[in-house]
Write a protein that holds these residues in place. Structure first.
Motif, PDB file in Angstrom:
ATOM      1  N   ARG A 250       0.830  -1.202   0.000  1.00 19.55           N
ATOM      2  CA  ARG A 250       0.000   0.000   0.000  1.00 19.55           C
ATOM      3  C   ARG A 250       0.866   1.254   0.000  1.00 19.55           C
ATOM      4  NH1 ARG A 250      -4.755  -1.932   4.240  1.00 19.55           N
ATOM      5  NH2 ARG A 250      -5.982  -3.092   2.701  1.00 19.55           N
ATOM      6  N   ALA A 251       1.979   1.185   0.717  1.00 16.54           N
ATOM      7  CA  ALA A 251       2.899   2.324   0.746  1.00 16.54           C
ATOM      8  C   ALA A 251       3.518   2.569  -0.628  1.00 16.54           C
ATOM      9  CB  ALA A 251       3.995   2.088   1.782  1.00 16.54           C
ATOM     10  N   GLN A 252       3.547   1.501  -1.454  1.00 13.24           N
ATOM     11  CA  GLN A 252       4.088   1.617  -2.812  1.00 13.24           C
ATOM     12  C   GLN A 252       2.994   1.897  -3.840  1.00 13.24           C
ATOM     13  OE1 GLN A 252       6.818  -1.738  -3.776  1.00 13.24           O
ATOM     14  NE2 GLN A 252       6.846  -2.185  -1.608  1.00 13.24           N
ATOM     15  N   GLY A 253       1.755   2.049  -3.366  1.00  9.87           N
ATOM     16  CA  GLY A 253       0.655   2.359  -4.264  1.00  9.87           C
ATOM     17  C   GLY A 253      -0.044   1.161  -4.868  1.00  9.87           C
ATOM     18  N   VAL A 254       0.237  -0.039  -4.376  1.00  9.79           N
ATOM     19  CA  VAL A 254      -0.410  -1.255  -4.881  1.00  9.79           C
ATOM     20  C   VAL A 254      -1.645  -1.536  -4.027  1.00  9.79           C
ATOM     21  CG1 VAL A 254      -0.174  -3.718  -5.342  1.00  9.79           C
ATOM     22  CG2 VAL A 254       1.786  -2.194  -5.664  1.00  9.79           C
ATOM     23  N   THR A 255      -2.827  -1.307  -4.592  1.00  9.42           N
ATOM     24  CA  THR A 255      -4.070  -1.437  -3.827  1.00  9.42           C
ATOM     25  C   THR A 255      -5.131  -2.273  -4.544  1.00  9.42           C
ATOM     26  OG1 THR A 255      -4.892   0.632  -4.779  1.00  9.42           O
ATOM     27  CG2 THR A 255      -3.714   0.782  -2.673  1.00  9.42           C
ATOM     28  N   ASP A 256      -4.772  -2.947  -5.635  1.00  5.36           N
ATOM     29  CA  ASP A 256      -5.717  -3.749  -6.420  1.00  5.36           C
ATOM     30  C   ASP A 256      -6.287  -4.868  -5.544  1.00  5.36           C
ATOM     31  OD1 ASP A 256      -6.882  -5.731  -8.087  1.00  5.36           O
ATOM     32  OD2 ASP A 256      -5.674  -5.090  -9.784  1.00  5.36           O
ATOM     33  N   LEU A 257      -7.560  -4.749  -5.199  1.00  5.06           N
ATOM     34  CA  LEU A 257      -8.172  -5.698  -4.268  1.00  5.06           C
ATOM     35  C   LEU A 257      -8.211  -7.112  -4.821  1.00  5.06           C
ATOM     36  CD1 LEU A 257      -9.522  -6.171  -1.566  1.00  5.06           C
ATOM     37  CD2 LEU A 257     -11.716  -5.531  -2.597  1.00  5.06           C
ATOM     38  N   ASP A 258      -8.518  -7.258  -6.116  1.00  5.65           N
ATOM     39  CA  ASP A 258      -8.564  -8.598  -6.716  1.00  5.65           C
ATOM     40  C   ASP A 258      -7.192  -9.268  -6.648  1.00  5.65           C
ATOM     41  OD1 ASP A 258     -11.237  -8.387  -7.328  1.00  5.65           O
ATOM     42  OD2 ASP A 258     -10.904  -7.740  -9.389  1.00  5.65           O
ATOM     43  N   LEU A 259      -6.151  -8.503  -6.911  1.00 12.87           N
ATOM     44  CA  LEU A 259      -4.791  -9.044  -6.869  1.00 12.87           C
ATOM     45  C   LEU A 259      -4.404  -9.414  -5.445  1.00 12.87           C
ATOM     46  CD1 LEU A 259      -2.033  -9.717  -8.011  1.00 12.87           C
ATOM     47  CD2 LEU A 259      -1.462  -7.282  -7.934  1.00 12.87           C
ATOM     48  N   LEU A 260      -4.664  -8.545  -4.498  1.00  9.01           N
ATOM     49  CA  LEU A 260      -4.301  -8.822  -3.107  1.00  9.01           C
ATOM     50  C   LEU A 260      -5.085 -10.018  -2.565  1.00  9.01           C
ATOM     51  CD1 LEU A 260      -4.018  -5.202  -1.673  1.00  9.01           C
ATOM     52  CD2 LEU A 260      -2.176  -6.733  -2.381  1.00  9.01           C
TER      53      LEU A 260
END
Length: 217
Positions: free
Chosen positions: A19-29
């Motif tokens: 999240r700190a790196q801007g990765v917030t894709d819920l499907d991917l997570l």
């Protein structure tokens, strides 16, 4: 520490870093959460399954650190219904995560040992839409039609234009590209007509792509 705790705490820490790196894709997570990374690392590295360090696996290969693996997949922009070609199966971790999102994932690796291990792990998770084969990644995958996405985990020395024929119009390929003797860049190549539009993403460290299947391993 028990494996269940490593999974729970490791994934929670990974999500915070992503999240700190801007990765917030819920499907991917969600796909990552449903794919226990501890099942894909060698037993001696289970405690580091969710660390940012690269982890050695069989045949002189390695797994990307957890942060980089998910970051790369986020740049792939994978969607339900996509057909994906993966060049370099490795442990099968990326294969399994992608199979939870995409319609079908085809993955090839030059090492029979890696293919066998990856197939077992993918099967153990009940993922029937992932097809793993020993093949020469330099040729992509002939005879399986075109793909919406291609992802490579070995570095190319030049833009692999022969892959353009295996991508749909508007499809994209994520691959490491060798810049010079000391530097390698992860790039996104988007097919427009018969050519690629290139976008440099971030520096990475990768082994070069080796042609032909391995004779012994």
């Amino acid at each position: 520490m028990k494996t269940a705790m490593i999974e729970r705490e490791g994934f929670a820490s990974l999500v915070l870093r992503l999240r700190a790196q801007g990765v917030t894709d819920l499907d991917l997570l969600t796909a990552c959460e449903q794919t226990p990374r501890t099942q894909f690392v060698p037993s001696q590295f289970v405690s580091e399954a969710y660390s940012s360090r690269s982890i050695p696996i069989d045949c002189g290969s390695f797994m990307e650190g957890a942060d980089q693996a998910v970051r790369i997949l986020s740049k792939l922009q994978l969607k339900p219904g996509h057909r994906v070609l993966e060049i370099g199966t490795g442990s099968g971790y990326l294969t399994a995560v992608m199979a939870r999102i995409a319609e079908r994932v085809f993955s090839v690796d030059r090492f029979r040992t890696l293919i066998s291990g990856a197939q077992e792990r993918v099967d153990s998770l009940g993922l029937r839409n992932a097809i793993v084969r020993q093949a020469d990644g330099m040729n992509g995958m002939q005879g399986e039609g075109t793909f919406d996405r291609i992802i490579a985990t070995a570095a190319f020395s030049a833009v692999p234009r022969f892959y353009a024929d295996q991508l749909v119009h508007g499809g994209s390929m994520i691959a490491p590209m060798v810049i010079d003797e000391e530097n390698c860049m992860m790039v996104r190549l988007t097919k427009t007509g018969s050519r690629f539009e290139r976008e440099d993403l971030f520096p990475v460290s990768y082994l070069p792509l080796v042609p032909h299947i391995a004779s012994y391993l």
